[in-house]
Structure formats: structure tokens, C-alpha cells
Write an enzyme that holds these catalytic residues in place. Structure first.
Site, short mmCIF file in Angstrom:
data_model
loop_
_atom_site.label_atom_id
_atom_site.label_comp_id
_atom_site.label_asym_id
_atom_site.label_seq_id
_atom_site.Cartn_x
_atom_site.Cartn_y
_atom_site.Cartn_z
N HIS A 1 0.84 -1.20 0.00
CA HIS A 1 0.00 0.00 0.00
C HIS A 1 0.88 1.25 0.00
CE1 HIS A 1 -2.91 3.04 1.31
NE2 HIS A 1 -2.12 3.33 2.31
N ASP B 1 6.56 21.22 -26.54
CA ASP B 1 6.42 19.88 -25.96
C ASP B 1 7.42 19.81 -24.82
OD1 ASP B 1 6.37 16.88 -25.62
OD2 ASP B 1 5.07 17.07 -27.37
N TRP C 1 7.12 0.02 3.76
CA TRP C 1 7.63 0.67 2.54
C TRP C 1 9.02 1.24 2.77
CZ3 TRP C 1 9.00 5.66 0.84
CH2 TRP C 1 8.87 6.67 1.78
N SER D 1 12.78 5.73 -13.78
CA SER D 1 11.66 6.46 -14.37
C SER D 1 11.57 7.87 -13.80
CB SER D 1 10.35 5.69 -14.10
OG SER D 1 9.25 6.52 -14.29
N SER D 2 11.66 7.98 -12.48
CA SER D 2 11.56 9.30 -11.85
C SER D 2 12.69 10.21 -12.29
CB SER D 2 11.62 9.18 -10.33
OG SER D 2 10.50 8.53 -9.85
N HIS E 1 13.52 11.84 3.25
CA HIS E 1 12.95 13.11 3.63
C HIS E 1 12.75 14.07 2.46
CE1 HIS E 1 10.78 15.30 6.46
NE2 HIS E 1 11.22 16.36 5.85
N GLU F 1 12.16 13.13 -0.33
CA GLU F 1 11.05 12.48 -1.03
C GLU F 1 9.69 13.00 -0.55
OE1 GLU F 1 10.59 10.43 -3.48
OE2 GLU F 1 8.53 9.80 -3.11
N TYR G 1 9.05 15.91 0.43
CA TYR G 1 8.84 17.23 -0.18
C TYR G 1 8.59 17.11 -1.67
CZ TYR G 1 9.84 18.98 4.32
OH TYR G 1 9.75 19.21 5.66
N SER H 1 -1.23 27.25 -5.16
CA SER H 1 -0.90 28.65 -5.47
C SER H 1 -1.45 29.08 -6.81
CB SER H 1 0.62 28.84 -5.48
OG SER H 1 1.18 28.40 -4.28
N HIS I 1 15.32 13.12 11.79
CA HIS I 1 14.17 13.27 12.70
C HIS I 1 13.23 12.07 12.58
CE1 HIS I 1 11.97 15.71 9.36
NE2 HIS I 1 11.65 14.44 9.28
N HIS I 2 13.49 11.19 11.59
CA HIS I 2 12.72 9.94 11.52
C HIS I 2 13.31 8.90 12.45
CE1 HIS I 2 10.42 11.10 7.87
NE2 HIS I 2 11.47 11.85 7.64
N THR J 1 7.20 27.11 5.42
CA THR J 1 5.87 26.54 5.21
C THR J 1 4.80 27.50 5.73
OG1 THR J 1 6.93 24.42 5.62
CG2 THR J 1 4.55 24.42 5.43
N LYS K 1 4.08 30.17 3.32
CA LYS K 1 3.18 29.75 2.26
C LYS K 1 1.73 29.79 2.70
CE LYS K 1 6.00 26.99 -0.69
NZ LYS K 1 5.40 27.59 -1.87
N ARG L 1 1.86 1.19 15.16
CA ARG L 1 1.50 1.03 13.75
C ARG L 1 2.00 -0.31 13.23
NH1 ARG L 1 5.98 4.80 10.65
NH2 ARG L 1 4.88 4.09 8.82
#
Lengths: 532, 290
Positions: A83, A112, A148, A176-177, A260, A262, A264, A275, A309-310, A335, A338, A457
Site C-alpha cells: 500500500h 512539448d 515501505w 523512471s523518476s 525526507h 522524497e 517534499y 498557489s 528526525h525519523h 511553510t 506559504k 503502527r
């Protein structure tokens, strides 16, 4: 405005043969057209969203009651793992890439994407990667079951033998990314129409430029991480094994150095979409355009120095804990800029509540909520309590579902009429919005409570005291899942027909994409438009 | 309309990307099966070879298309910039790939090995887990007692460093020849660069054999061997790719391709070569010398 439109039509008419969409399935397999490829990405993303959503339904059904009733714990672990992988790499990221493919060339007046054939390649390897990942679920031993984040030693010592397929599937997703990001970045840097200076760039384009940079910087690090997992598991290396001088915590450092930025990658384009939409329906210019650009850039730079921080509970030196705590809190400054700017844009605006605007306002409120719980998690001593509980699950689902996914929905509703030439069924879309809004909060809000109370979890069973909240959460989950089927209906109906829309679909909209006809012609801006 | 902007060439439909996607699919499945069946035996590696073959065929045809389009003058200066920027970002992504492994090296060396030896507040880690373990680098004795020997830098590695540095210089001379349309020196220096690349790879093989047979330095010899082989191994794969790229360029030069002001493919291959050269310098310093 209409002259530009007609000119585009004329040009499209001049180049027949290969410049019209080809017939049949070859059009989609061989395409070099950014609009086709954008559509492919979006359809793929929606498919993956439904598959990943179905897995979430399995998870919520099992957690409806305490005790084990529907699935084996090992299968439950596969469901949480796949998932997560599907939603991150299969749903959110391809959706943003699809929107970038469709909109970036239109917004900057490019004919293009810069490298159209590579664009096709970067899309078509993606379904294959997910075929491999999903196929491993049906093989003896099952699919990946280590979360994951595939922490070692779960993914090395304790994983099943099919882990190699997971590793190579992730490699393809990464390739791909990276190719997609290179294309976006080169398009933006090199293909802007004359006069489209940096500080005239629409914010969606700006945020994607920065996102693409993040992608190119960190996806290779993910590739390195999975490679080391592969060698640790199959070739007896000990990168993540203390017996050979390595360290399982090293895995977490490498993974989160990717992980991390990722997160963002999955939210900066969302900022760009919001925006774009908020000024349109407030009928005002975006408040603080330049500060938005600087805020996005600072968030991106800070994202490289907050990864640990993870990992506050891994026993880092105290200096490390403090550094990563303060660096993380620093991110709330840009943030906050924004969120302030979005609210200030709406302030005294002439606001109307069309469906994209509804999703955008929900985004602003609920993403901010997710940001606040993130701030709570950033406090090292407090995180010792929250770590690995449902509070974390609540936090990242607020920023990813009511954040990233809601922004994608907002963007889809905002641009669907431009893509199809038809207005979607507004009544159904509003039903989709309100049902989603209510159910998503029933789904994720109580997770804060059970998390604070200590429910871990990634566990298929739980203590009796969490039973009532979990039942409520599951009901919210099923309702949210079913509501998304409405979205599928709205999209299909809109693609098939509906009220015709003019080139400028929304009153207050600004930008080049509203100067081409609706539906957007197959080829646009073959000669760059002049930007004043 | 601004005439300074030439028309940007958007290619027509192309079958090669989807062929390439199938190739990648076969490579991923084949590589996965090969690894999974390493002990049991199985046909997985045939899938891998098939994938690589299809990929090579696809690349050959795709580049053929690109070269033909370029020869027809379809590419504007703007297109050229797209290629250049695309290649630069690709090389940046490669740099970040190596960063992951250098990061692992630095982490193991500066943190995990000293911590296992009891550094910082980890006295009990050492005491409880492996009390006899001593933190040294290169890690010739692992915590669980495996032993190996370190690879010195004076012999083959130093020679290889000189070879690769020289090859960057010869490649630069080839580039100068290209820009001044001196095809003779261009061919000679290109051939020389390729020979140096092949020499480097040959000596790497000799060094690996020395490591395995004489030093007991193997892929699974603890984190020193792990970082050594993954860093030098991935670098070697990049040198191999770079050599193939240069070989293709030499063949194209012999066939009369490229002109002093139009030789992006050559330049991209050269950038790539200089990039693997710089990676080697970092390797030499951090893996061998220090």
C-alpha cells in the site's frame, strides 16, 4: 487571446501526417506527445490509487475489530508495505509527473517536453515496475512485507526470497523518476517562451523545477540503498550487519537521506497547484509571489539536513538529536510563509467556491493540521512517545491524503475542462468533495487519539481499549474509499462529454494555458508565444 | 514572431521507448530471478541476457534515428542545449548514486566501527556484543572474527590512477583535435584513450584476483571488503560503459561523423569519461590511501 488560439489551430492543420494523433493503441505506445504522456501518467496514477486503496481497505477491514479475523499477519504486513509503495511511487508521484507533463509546456509556452522520446520511456517503464512488484504478491513466499521503508534487518535477514524482485522494481521506479525529472528541468530551463523570465514563471512550474532537482538528487541514493539491501541479503555483505562492522542504523540514515526530500517531492508540486487555484477563485493576484519562490527553495534545501528526525529513537548522540530537531522546526518557517500567503490571497478577495477551490481550501486547513502534528513529532523528547504509533500514521496521512491527494484532485478538477473541452458534472463533483472531506477526517482524525494512547503502527491486532476508535476509523476508511469511485465516475463522464467550455474556463484564471482552445489542441505553441 | 527562435524539433511517434520498456522489464525480472536462483540454479539469467540484448538493439536503433535527424539538420541550437543539460543532469544523478556508497564508507569508518569498538558512549556495546573487538581501519578483523588483509595503494592502484589520469589528458587532446578539425590526431588520441581504459579494466581484474586469492579480501569480508568492492565495482562498470561509449564514438569518427562545431555525442561521452575519472580520484584517496 483568440488569435493565439486560431494560430495554433492553423499550425496544427499545416502539419498533418505524424502531427495528428495516431490511430489505435499505437498512439499510446509510441507517443512523443506531452499531452498523451500526461494523460497516461494520470490514468496510471488513478489505477494505482485504486489498487493501493483496495489494500488500505484490507488493512482497515482487518483492524475493524481486535483479534485476527480476515488475513494472516504476514499478508497484513504485505498489504501495509505494498500500500505504501504503491501510493508513494505509483499514485502520488506519477500524478504530479502527469500534471507536469500536461501543464508545464502549456504554462511556459513550449511546443512539448524537451526530450519527448525519453518522456515516453520514463512513463512506460513504470507500469512494468509495478507489474513486477504486484506479481511478487502472488509468488510463493509472498511480496515485500517489511514496510515501505524496508528497514534492515527486516528487508535483509528476515525478508522472504522474493526481495530481489522488490529491489529491481524500485530500481526501475527510480530510473523512471530520474528521467522524468531531467525532462521537466530541461524543459523549464531551456524551453521557456521568449519573455517568460524566471520571476514570471507560474508557481506550479517553479515548484516542479525544485521538485525535479530534489528527484535527481535523491532517487539515486534510494537506488544505492536498495542495492546494499540486495548485496546484504544475497551476497553476504554486512553494510547493515554489526557482526561485519556495519550498522542497521546506517540503513536508516541512507534511506531517510532519500526519504525526507522524497516527502517534499510529494508536497512541493501540491503547493504549486494550490498557489495556482487560490488566486483564480479569489480573483486576486497571488499574495507574495517572490516569497513563495524563496520559501519553496528554502524548504527544498532544508529537506537535505533533517532526515534523522525519523530516527530520534535509534540512540543518536544528543548533539545529533538537537541538530535535527531544530533544523526540522526551521522548515515550519517557510511553510508558514506559504500558508500565510494563501490566506492573504483570499483575504478580501471575491471568492467563489467552485470544486477546485473547495479542495484547495480543504487542503490549506487540513495540510496545516498535518504540519502541526509534524511539528509535534519534531520535538525529540515528545517523539519518544509518538514514535511508531498511529499518531505518526495520522500525521503523514494528513499531509499526503488531505495534502498531496487533495491537491491532485483540485488540480484535476481545475484542468479537466481544459484537457477534455467539457465541464465535469458539478453536482457529482461536489458530492465527491463533501463525502471525501467528512470521511477523510473520520478516517484519520481518531488515529491521533489512538496513537497518543500508544497504539503501535503496522500491527494487525491491538489492545481492546482501542476497539471503538478503530471501528470508527474503519468506517471512515470504507466511506473515503467508496467516495473515490465517484471521482472515477466524474472523470469518465467528463472525458465522454458535457457542457462545452471556452478557452478560458474559469473567470479569474491567468496564464498561457487558458489562451489555447479547450480541449487543448494536440500540438500547442509550435512557435513560441510572446510574453509581455 | 521572433525569428531568433528556431523551430524546436518534436519527433514523431517512435517505437523505441516501448521496446526499451520491455527490455527494462526483462532485465529487472531476469536480474531478480538470477539473484534469487543463485544457489538453486534456474533459467533466470537467460531472461536477463534477453533483456540486455533487446536494450542494446533498442539503443542502437534509437541513436540511429537521432543521428539521422541530426544529419538532416532538424536540430536547432536550442535542441543542442536540451541534450547538453539532459546529459549534465544525468551525470549529477550518477554522482549522487556514488554518494550513497561513499556515505556508507564514511559512516562505517567514522561511526559504526568505532562505536562497535566502544567509542563515545558505546562502551557497553563493545563489552556486551564483542568484547575482544578492536576498532581499526581498514577493518581486517570483523567483530564476528572474520579476517582479511587490506589492499595497499602503492602498486596497481597507483598505476591505475596514472592510467586513468593520462586517459583524461589524451581524451582532452582528442577533443582539441575535434575542434580544430585535425582528424588524424583525433583518431590517434581516441584510440589511445580507449586502450588506456581497457588497460585500466584489465588491471582492475588482476587486482580483484590478487584480492581474492592472496589477500582473502572478498565481497563478504566485512564492511571494508563490502565498501571496497561495491565502490570499485560500480566504478569499474562505469568505466566499462565509458569505454564502450568512446569506442562507439571512435567508430563514428572513423565513419566520418562529427564536425568541429557539431559533436555533442562525442562531448557527452567525454564528459562521462571525465566524470568516472573524478570518481576514481575520490576512490583512490578514500578507499585506498586514507
Amino acid at each position: 487571446m483568440s488569435s493565439v488560439t486560431e494560430q495554433q489551430h492553423d499550425q496544427a492543420a499545416h502539419h498533418d501526417g505524424h502531427h495528428h494523433p495516431a490511430k489505435g493503441f499505437k498512439r499510446w505506445l509510441y507517443t512523443t506527445n506531452h499531452k498523451d504522456i500526461g494523460s497516461l501518467y494520470l490514468i496510471f496514477s488513478l489505477t494505482m490509487f485504486l489498487i493501493g486503496g483496495a489494500m488500505a481497505m484490507v488493512i482497515r477491514a482487518e483492524l475493524f475489530q481486535p483479534g485476527l479475523q480476515l488475513v494472516e499477519p504476514h499478508f497484513f504486513n504485505q498489504m501495509t508495505t505494498v500500500h505504501g509503495l504503491i501510493m508513494v511511487f505509483g499514485a502520488v508521484m506519477p500524478a504530479f509527473t502527469g500534471l507536469a507533463n500536461w501543464m508545464v509546456p502549456l504554462m511556459i509556452g513550449a511546443p512539448d517536453m524537451a526530450l519527448p522520446r525519453m518522456n515516453n520511456w520514463s512513463f512506460w517503464i513504470l507500469p512494468f515496475a509495478f507489474i513486477i512488484l504486484l506479481a511478487s504478491l502472488f509468488m510463493p513466499g509472498g511480496g515485500p512485507a517489511f514496510g515501505w521503508t524496508f528497514y534492515a534487518p527486516l528487508s535483509t535477514t528476515y525478508s522472504n526470497d522474493n526481495t530481489a524482485l522488490f529491489v529491481f522494481a524500485v530500481h526501475i521506479m527510480g530510473i523512471s523518476s530520474i528521467m522524468g525529472a531531467i525532462n521537466v528541468i530541461v524543459t523549464i530551463v531551456n524551453l521557456r517562451a521568449p519573455g517568460m523570465t524566471w520571476m514570471k514563471l507560474p508557481l506550479f512550474v517553479w515548484t516542479w523545477l525544485i521538485t525535479a532537482f530534489l528527484l535527481i538528487a535523491v532517487m539515486p541514493v534510494l537506488a544505492g540503498a536498495v542495492t546494499m539491501v540486495l548485496t546484504d541479503k544475497y551476497f553476504a555483505t554486512s553494510f547493515f550487519d554489526a557482526a561485519g562492522g556495519g550498522d542497521p542504523v546506517m540503513f536508516q540514515h541512507i534511506f531517510w537521506f532519500f526519504g525526507h526530500p522524497e516527502v517534499y517531492i510529494m508536497i512541493l508540486p501540491a503547493f504549486g497547484i494550490i498557489s495556482t487555484i487560490v488566486p483564480t477563485f479569489s480573483r486576486k493576484k497571488l499574495f507574495g509571489y517572490a516569497s513563495m519562490v524563496y520559501a519553496t527553495s528554502s524548504i527544498a534545501l532544508l529537506s537535505f539536513i533533517v532526515w534523522a528526525h525519523h530516527m530520534f529513537t535509534t540512540g543518536m548522540p544528543v548533539a545529533g538529536e538537537l541538530f535535527f530537531m531544530y533544523a526540522t522546526m526551521l522548515i515550519s518557517v517557510p511553510t508558514g510563509v506559504k500558508v500565510f500567503n494563501w490566506v492573504a490571497t483570499m483575504w478580501r478577495g471575491s471568492i467563489s467556491f467552485e470544486v477546485p477551490m473547495l479542495f484547495s481550501i480543504a487542503f490549506i486547513v487540513l495540510f496545516t493540521l498535518g504540519g502541526f502534528s509534524g511539528l509535534m513529532l519534531a520535538i525529540t523528547p515528545a517523539d519518544f512517545q509518538y514514535h511508531d504509533t498511529y499518531f505518526v500514521v495520522a500525521h503523514f496521512h494528513y499531509v499526503l491524503v488531505t495534502g498531496a491527494i487533495f491537491s491532485i484532485m483540485a488540480g484535476a478538477y481545475y484542468w479537466l475542462p481544459k484537457w477534455t473541452g467539457n465541464m465535469f458534472n458539478i453536482t457529482l463533483a461536489k458530492w465527491h468533495f463533501w463525502l471525501s472531506l467528512v470521511s477523510v477526517n473520520v478516517l484519520f482524525f481518531p488515529m491521533h487519539f489512538v496513537g497518543l494512547a500508544g497504539m503501535p503502527r503496522r500491527i494487525p491486532d491491538y489492545a481492546l481499549q482501542f476497539a471503538d476508535f478503530n471501528a470508527i476509523i474503519s468506517i471512515g476508511g470504507f466511506a473515503f474509499g467508496l467516495s473515490q469511485l465517484l471521482f472515477v465516475v466524474v472523470v469518465f463522464k467528463c472525458a465522454r462529454g458535457g457542457d462545452k467550455v471556452p478557452a478560458k474556463v474559469w473567470d479569474g484564471a491567468e496564464g498561457l494555458e487558458w489562451e489555447v482552445a479547450s480541449p487543448a489542441p494536440y500540438h500547442t505553441f509550435e512557435t513560441p508565444p510572446e510574453i509581455k | 514572431m521572433d525569428k531568433n527562435y528556431e523551430k524546436y524539433y518534436v519527433p514523431a511517434q517512435s517505437p523505441w521507448p516501448i521496446v526499451g520498456a520491455f527490455a527494462m522489464f526483462f532485465i529487472a525480472v531476469g536480474a531478480g530471478l538470477t539473484v534469487m536462483q543463485a544457489s538453486s540454479g534456474g533459467g533466470g539469467h537467460y531472461v536477463l541476457y534477453a533483456g540486455i540484448a533487446v536494450l542494446l538493439f533498442m539503443l542502437f536503433r534509437w541513436f540511429k534515428n537521432v543521428i539521422e535527424e541530426s544529419d538532416q539538420g532538424l536540430y536547432s541550437a536550442q535542441m543542442d542545449r536540451s541534450f547538453r543539460q539532459g546529459m549534465s543532469w544525468f551525470i549529477f544523478s550518477e554522482v549522487m548514486f556514488f554518494m550513497a556508497f561513499f556515505g556508507a564508507l564514511f559512516y562505517a569508518r567514522m561511526l559504526s566501527v568505532p562505536w562497535l569498538g566502544g567509542a563515545g558512549n558505546n562502551a557497553m556495546t563493545n563489552e556486551v556484543l564483542w568484547p575482544t573487538f578492536e576498532a581499526i581501519w581498514p577493518l581486517v578483523t570483523t567483530p564476528d572474527g572474520g579476517t582479511t588483509q587490506a589492499m595497499g595503494w602503492q602498486g596497481l592502484p597507483l598505476i591505475n590512477t596514472l592510467i586513468l589520469l593520462t586517459s583524461s589528458v589524451t581524451l582532452h587532446f582528442a577533443h582539441v583535435g575535434m575542434e580544430n578539425n585535425k582528424r588524424g590526431p583525433l583518431k590517434v588520441f581516441m584510440a589511445l584513450t580507449i586502450v588506456l581504459g581497457v588497460c585500466f579494466l584489465g588491471l582492475q581484474v588482476v587486482e580483484y584476483m590478487h584480492a581474492y586469492q592472496d589477500l582473502g579480501l572478498t565481497l563478504d569480508a566485512g564492511v571494508y571488503g563490502n565498501t571496497f568492492f561495491l565502490l570499485t565495482g560500480f566504478h569499474g562498470m562505469h568505466v566499462t560503459l565509458g569505454t564502450i561509449l568512446l569506442l562507439v564514438m571512435l567508430i563514428r569518427i572513423l565513419k566520418g561523423h562529427f564536425s568541429p562545431d557539431k559533436h555533442f555525442a562525442f562531448q557527452a561521452a567525454a564528459w562521462y569519461w571525465h566524470f568516472v575519472d573524478v570518481v576514481w580520484l575520490c576512490l583512490f584517496v578514500f578507499v585506498y590511501v586514507l
